[in-house]
Design a protein around this motif. Structure first.
Motif, PDB file in Angstrom:
ATOM      1  N   VAL A  82      45.272  43.559  57.449  1.00 40.47           N
ATOM      2  CA  VAL A  82      46.073  42.842  56.454  1.00 40.47           C
ATOM      3  C   VAL A  82      45.269  42.738  55.168  1.00 40.47           C
ATOM      4  O   VAL A  82      44.039  42.810  55.173  1.00 40.47           O
ATOM      5  N   ASP A  83      45.988  42.584  54.059  1.00 39.28           N
ATOM      6  CA  ASP A  83      45.308  42.381  52.783  1.00 39.28           C
ATOM      7  C   ASP A  83      44.547  41.066  52.805  1.00 39.28           C
ATOM      8  O   ASP A  83      44.993  40.082  53.403  1.00 39.28           O
ATOM      9  N   TYR A  84      43.418  41.040  52.130  1.00 34.58           N
ATOM     10  CA  TYR A  84      42.627  39.822  52.060  1.00 34.58           C
ATOM     11  C   TYR A  84      43.399  38.733  51.327  1.00 34.58           C
ATOM     12  O   TYR A  84      44.055  38.986  50.309  1.00 34.58           O
ATOM     13  N   ARG A  85      43.333  37.528  51.846  1.00 29.83           N
ATOM     14  CA  ARG A  85      43.971  36.380  51.209  1.00 29.83           C
ATOM     15  C   ARG A  85      42.897  35.495  50.577  1.00 29.83           C
ATOM     16  O   ARG A  85      41.911  35.145  51.227  1.00 29.83           O
ATOM     17  N   SER A 131      47.276  37.352  48.276  1.00 31.50           N
ATOM     18  CA  SER A 131      46.447  38.545  48.125  1.00 31.50           C
ATOM     19  C   SER A 131      46.076  38.679  46.654  1.00 31.50           C
ATOM     20  O   SER A 131      46.726  38.088  45.778  1.00 31.50           O
ATOM     21  N   LYS A 134      48.983  39.990  44.568  1.00 32.79           N
ATOM     22  CA  LYS A 134      50.040  38.999  44.382  1.00 32.79           C
ATOM     23  C   LYS A 134      49.609  37.949  43.357  1.00 32.79           C
ATOM     24  O   LYS A 134      50.396  37.560  42.476  1.00 32.79           O
ATOM     25  N   TYR A 159      32.819  36.030  48.244  1.00 37.98           N
ATOM     26  CA  TYR A 159      33.716  35.630  49.331  1.00 37.98           C
ATOM     27  C   TYR A 159      33.080  34.471  50.078  1.00 37.98           C
ATOM     28  O   TYR A 159      32.090  34.621  50.785  1.00 37.98           O
ATOM     29  N   ASP A 180      37.140  41.570  51.499  1.00 33.73           N
ATOM     30  CA  ASP A 180      38.419  42.272  51.377  1.00 33.73           C
ATOM     31  C   ASP A 180      38.497  43.485  52.295  1.00 33.73           C
ATOM     32  O   ASP A 180      39.563  44.105  52.408  1.00 33.73           O
TER      33      ASP A 180
END
Length: 358
Positions: A82-85, A131, A134, A159, A180
């Protein structure tokens, strides 16, 4: 002459007394198999039920197939990249290409504990849970009300929000950041320096939101999966167990008496004999090699035995797959038992002789 006869008589009486009180189950020191039936079921004096059978091709236990639980199978099935949030604690860098005078105030933006960042002109804007693409789209829409050329470039420069913990038998236990780049279970183990020589990669536990998943890498491979297909999430903890709970124990007349670990590729009886430096050539009764296997949740304990005096028994020993906590025991020869009895009695006879000489 009288004193000598008296000493001999005393020694004879001591030997007769000791030997007359020794049953076949206590004549030697240490362990022994006792009076086991050649096959069938029986109840020992301690109340435990046993099944005894000679080891043959017909009685060879089937290979144990370790299958992942339904929970683990579902974990593998639902685990996807999944894309990193963005998360609270992360530090963002926002660049406005056509507005260099604004960039200095957006070069290092910390996402607060409520999940917002402070942007010039527009104020606080939600970032966590989104993300990077987004968040960039949302930010562009907000800036268009104030800037003619709104084209923000966003990246996470530190991060700090999404983390996992790995401990147990790894070289570098601790807390690690999720970046990510998705972190698979295999990558997580690599980040911790790999499994130690005393660690068991077939015995790991993944804890996620109150649910524990027992993970066996070998069983995953058998169903066409791997640790690369399980992705770590924020808040996960991974524990790698030690090989100490995955051993076979040897007792009796071996060249070396020490636990034998069951490695990832498995362990058979022939390998146990080899790892224990074989049977003791001077004391072992090779016709009586026993495997004691207790079965949790099953009322009976299995005892298998094999005659290792013949070379034809070795292929059978190579096919017997060991399981954790199995006990392999080898009886001493009758002469060895007798010698041990005499060794125990000789100090007493010497004491009697000394006493008689007084």
């Amino acid at each position: 002459m009288y004193r000598s006869s008296k000493a001999f008589l005393s020694i004879f009486v001591l030997l007769a007394t000791l030997l007359s009180g020794c049953a076949t189950t206590t004549i030697n020191s240490g362990f022994q198999s006792g009076d086991l039936p050649p096959s069938g079921s029986f109840v020992a004096d301690n109340g435990i039920q046993f099944d005894v059978q000679p080891l043959s091709l017909a009685t060879l236990p089937p290979k144990q197939v370790v299958r992942p639980s339904s929970d683990l199978a579902r974990l593998v099935r639902t685990s996807t990249r999944v894309d990193y949030r963005i998360a609270p604690g992360d530090i963002l860098n926002v660049v406005l290409v056509d507005y260099p005078n604004i960039n200095t105030s957006t070069s290092s933006l910390t996402v607060d504990q409520q999940g917002f960042v402070q942007i010039p002109l527009i104020g606080r804007i939600k970032a966590s849970g989104l993300s990077v693409p987004k968040f960039t789209t949302n930010l562009r829409g907000q800036l268009q009300r104030y800037l003619k050329y709104s084209d923000p470039q966003v990246k996470v420069i530190e991060y700090r929000g999404n983390k996992f913990i790995i401990d147990g038998e790894v070289s570098k236990a601790g807390e690690f950041n999720i970046t990510d780049t998705p972190v698979s279970l295999y990558s997580a183990i690599s980040m911790a320096g790999g499994v130690t020589v005393t660690g068991d990669s077939d015995n790991m536990v993944l804890n996620r939101k109150g649910t524990s998943y027992n993970i066996n890498l070998s069983s995953l491979r058998k169903i066409g999966s791997s640790a690369n297909q399980i992705y770590v999430q924020d808040g996960d903890s991974i524990h790698v167990n030690t090989l100490d709970i995955n051993k076979v124990y040897v007792l009796g007349e071996f060249g070396r008496v020490a636990p034998v670990p069951i490695l990832e590729q498995g362990l058979n009886l022939a390998q146990v004999l080899g790892e224990s430096a074989g049977l003791n050539a001077n004391t072992a009764n090779a016709a009586k090699v026993y495997i004691v296997r207790d079965n949790p949740g099953y009322p009976r304990t299995n005892i298998y035995y094999i005659d290792m005096q013949t070379i034809t028994s070795f292929p059978l020993a190579s096919r017997f797959e060991m399981r954790p906590n199995d006990i392999v025991y080898v009886d001493p020869t009758g002469l060895t038992r007798w010698n041990r009895v005499l060794s125990a009695l000789l100090p007493s006879s010497s004491a009697i002789r000394s006493f008689s000489d007084l």
